[in-house]
Design a protein around this motif. Structure first.
Motif, PDB file in Angstrom:
ATOM      1  N   GLN A  30     -43.880 -34.326 -45.463  1.00  0.00           N
ATOM      2  CA  GLN A  30     -44.379 -33.069 -44.918  1.00  0.00           C
ATOM      3  C   GLN A  30     -45.917 -33.045 -44.913  1.00  0.00           C
ATOM      4  O   GLN A  30     -46.534 -32.501 -43.989  1.00  0.00           O
ATOM      5  CB  GLN A  30     -43.850 -31.930 -45.791  1.00  0.00           C
ATOM      6  N   THR A  31     -46.513 -33.646 -45.923  1.00  0.00           N
ATOM      7  CA  THR A  31     -47.977 -33.686 -45.996  1.00  0.00           C
ATOM      8  C   THR A  31     -48.533 -34.545 -44.863  1.00  0.00           C
ATOM      9  O   THR A  31     -49.500 -34.163 -44.196  1.00  0.00           O
ATOM     10  CB  THR A  31     -48.421 -34.229 -47.369  1.00  0.00           C
ATOM     11  N   SER A  34     -48.249 -32.615 -41.668  1.00  0.00           N
ATOM     12  CA  SER A  34     -49.240 -31.537 -41.565  1.00  0.00           C
ATOM     13  C   SER A  34     -50.638 -32.080 -41.283  1.00  0.00           C
ATOM     14  O   SER A  34     -51.419 -31.447 -40.577  1.00  0.00           O
ATOM     15  CB  SER A  34     -49.249 -30.714 -42.863  1.00  0.00           C
ATOM     16  N   ARG A  39     -52.768 -29.185 -39.375  1.00  0.00           N
ATOM     17  CA  ARG A  39     -52.626 -27.966 -40.179  1.00  0.00           C
ATOM     18  C   ARG A  39     -53.214 -28.124 -41.575  1.00  0.00           C
ATOM     19  O   ARG A  39     -53.580 -27.157 -42.221  1.00  0.00           O
ATOM     20  CB  ARG A  39     -51.141 -27.581 -40.306  1.00  0.00           C
ATOM     21  N   PHE A  40     -53.287 -29.352 -42.044  1.00  0.00           N
ATOM     22  CA  PHE A  40     -53.707 -29.596 -43.421  1.00  0.00           C
ATOM     23  C   PHE A  40     -54.804 -30.649 -43.441  1.00  0.00           C
ATOM     24  O   PHE A  40     -54.636 -31.741 -42.878  1.00  0.00           O
ATOM     25  CB  PHE A  40     -52.498 -30.078 -44.236  1.00  0.00           C
TER      26      PHE A  40
ATOM     27  N   MET B   1     -40.479 -36.567 -53.769  1.00  0.00           N
ATOM     28  CA  MET B   1     -41.649 -35.702 -53.593  1.00  0.00           C
ATOM     29  C   MET B   1     -41.217 -34.386 -52.931  1.00  0.00           C
ATOM     30  O   MET B   1     -40.379 -34.390 -52.049  1.00  0.00           O
ATOM     31  CB  MET B   1     -42.674 -36.432 -52.718  1.00  0.00           C
ATOM     32  N   TYR B   2     -41.846 -33.336 -53.372  1.00  0.00           N
ATOM     33  CA  TYR B   2     -41.491 -31.989 -52.930  1.00  0.00           C
ATOM     34  C   TYR B   2     -41.677 -31.802 -51.423  1.00  0.00           C
ATOM     35  O   TYR B   2     -42.689 -32.197 -50.860  1.00  0.00           O
ATOM     36  CB  TYR B   2     -42.433 -31.033 -53.674  1.00  0.00           C
ATOM     37  N   GLU B   3     -40.685 -31.175 -50.769  1.00  0.00           N
ATOM     38  CA  GLU B   3     -40.854 -30.732 -49.377  1.00  0.00           C
ATOM     39  C   GLU B   3     -40.311 -29.323 -49.260  1.00  0.00           C
ATOM     40  O   GLU B   3     -39.202 -29.050 -49.695  1.00  0.00           O
ATOM     41  CB  GLU B   3     -40.115 -31.658 -48.403  1.00  0.00           C
ATOM     42  N   PHE B   4     -41.106 -28.446 -48.663  1.00  0.00           N
ATOM     43  CA  PHE B   4     -40.686 -27.049 -48.522  1.00  0.00           C
ATOM     44  C   PHE B   4     -39.595 -26.909 -47.471  1.00  0.00           C
ATOM     45  O   PHE B   4     -39.623 -27.599 -46.450  1.00  0.00           O
ATOM     46  CB  PHE B   4     -41.875 -26.175 -48.091  1.00  0.00           C
ATOM     47  N   LYS B  12     -36.399 -29.381 -50.730  1.00  0.00           N
ATOM     48  CA  LYS B  12     -35.324 -30.364 -50.589  1.00  0.00           C
ATOM     49  C   LYS B  12     -35.094 -31.042 -51.933  1.00  0.00           C
ATOM     50  O   LYS B  12     -35.862 -31.929 -52.329  1.00  0.00           O
ATOM     51  CB  LYS B  12     -35.704 -31.386 -49.512  1.00  0.00           C
ATOM     52  N   ASP B  92     -47.499 -33.689 -54.773  1.00  0.00           N
ATOM     53  CA  ASP B  92     -48.710 -34.121 -54.074  1.00  0.00           C
ATOM     54  C   ASP B  92     -49.698 -32.972 -53.885  1.00  0.00           C
ATOM     55  O   ASP B  92     -49.488 -31.854 -54.340  1.00  0.00           O
ATOM     56  CB  ASP B  92     -48.356 -34.801 -52.750  1.00  0.00           C
ATOM     57  N   GLU B  93     -50.811 -33.289 -53.186  1.00  0.00           N
ATOM     58  CA  GLU B  93     -51.892 -32.307 -53.121  1.00  0.00           C
ATOM     59  C   GLU B  93     -51.574 -31.101 -52.250  1.00  0.00           C
ATOM     60  O   GLU B  93     -52.101 -30.023 -52.494  1.00  0.00           O
ATOM     61  CB  GLU B  93     -53.184 -32.975 -52.650  1.00  0.00           C
ATOM     62  N   MET B  94     -50.692 -31.256 -51.252  1.00  0.00           N
ATOM     63  CA  MET B  94     -50.370 -30.085 -50.439  1.00  0.00           C
ATOM     64  C   MET B  94     -49.583 -29.064 -51.256  1.00  0.00           C
ATOM     65  O   MET B  94     -49.860 -27.864 -51.204  1.00  0.00           O
ATOM     66  CB  MET B  94     -49.582 -30.453 -49.193  1.00  0.00           C
ATOM     67  N   ALA B 154     -48.084 -26.138 -44.481  1.00  0.00           N
ATOM     68  CA  ALA B 154     -46.940 -27.069 -44.537  1.00  0.00           C
ATOM     69  C   ALA B 154     -46.248 -27.234 -43.179  1.00  0.00           C
ATOM     70  O   ALA B 154     -46.409 -26.428 -42.298  1.00  0.00           O
ATOM     71  CB  ALA B 154     -45.938 -26.590 -45.570  1.00  0.00           C
TER      72      ALA B 154
END
Lengths: 70, 154
Positions: A30-31, A34, A39-40, B1-4, B12, B92-94, B154
């Motif tokens: 996702q990062t 983005s 967006r990021f 790793m985290y995903e919204f 997820k 992660d950083e986001m 995101a």
């Protein structure tokens, strides 16, 4: 002031998916998505990591969208 | 790793590594446990308010927690926060930008709200707020800023 990126172009040239690249630099898919869609804005350390991964100077991957006129 | 997912409401789960799953799981469980006594107290209070309204007598005393209930809330709340902090370090950083910006904005707006309300209450213009109102205001602000941050980044 936004940032433009050549990340999608560089990634596709190496036939990598966003998920592949995310694993290589230790962030989420996702990062990467983005960053590619603008967006990021990544931190300096992540930008340098991406530059090192692609073997390009960081300023050739990221640039200011609207640089000030000289 | 985290995903919204769901505009930031959830994430997820299957993308988390084993350690992150354990940290997030313990944190969410402890958060749930921490509010059990306070929720039961709140339900009792709501029942008393309804009973008082139905019988035409005045409203009951403001809800106050028993000392053990307050300590329970603090203890499990701290446990949850520590595990969530350790979970955050692995993301992660986001994720951390979304979380830190939301926490910062929610804290600043909650402090502003209570400062203004306090001045107004000091002047007799508005009634003083219940001490637990800070949780409600902060929680609502945090949710709002969290969704805004996820939509933005995101």
């Amino acid at each position: 002031m936004g940032v433009t990126t050549r990340l999608p172009e560089l990634r596709q040239a190496q036939r990598l998916t966003q998920a592949d690249l995310a694993v290589c630099v230790g962030v989420s898919r996702q990062t990467i998505n983005s960053i590619e869609t603008g967006r990021f804005e990544p931190s300096l350390s992540l930008a340098l990591l991406l530059a090192r991964y692609f073997g390009e100077p960081v300023e050739s991957i990221f640039a200011l969208a609207d640089p000030p006129a000289d | 790793m985290y995903e919204f997912t769901h505009q930031g409401m959830w994430f997820k789960w299957n993308l988390l590594d084993k350690v992150s799953k354990r940290l997030a799981g313990v944190s969410l469980f402890a958060a749930g446990v921490s509010v059990v006594p306070a929720t039961m107290k709140l339900c009792d209070y709501a029942f008393e308010v309804g009973k008082a309204a139905g019988s035409g007598i005045g409203s009951p005393d403001p809800m106050l927690l028993e000392p053990w209930q307050a300590l329970w809330l603090i203890g499990f709340g701290t446990l949850s926060a520590v595990f969530w902090w350790r979970f955050s370090l692995r993301q992660d950083e986001m994720f951390n930008r979304v979380q830190n910006w939301s926490l910062g904005m929610a804290g600043a707006w909650t402090a502003t709200f209570f400062a203004l309300w306090g001045v107004l209450a000091f002047g007799g213009i508005v009634p003083p707020l219940h001490p637990m109102a800070v949780f409600l205001v902060f929680y609502v602000a945090l949710l709002g800023f969290w969704f805004a941050a996820v939509r933005r980044w995101a």
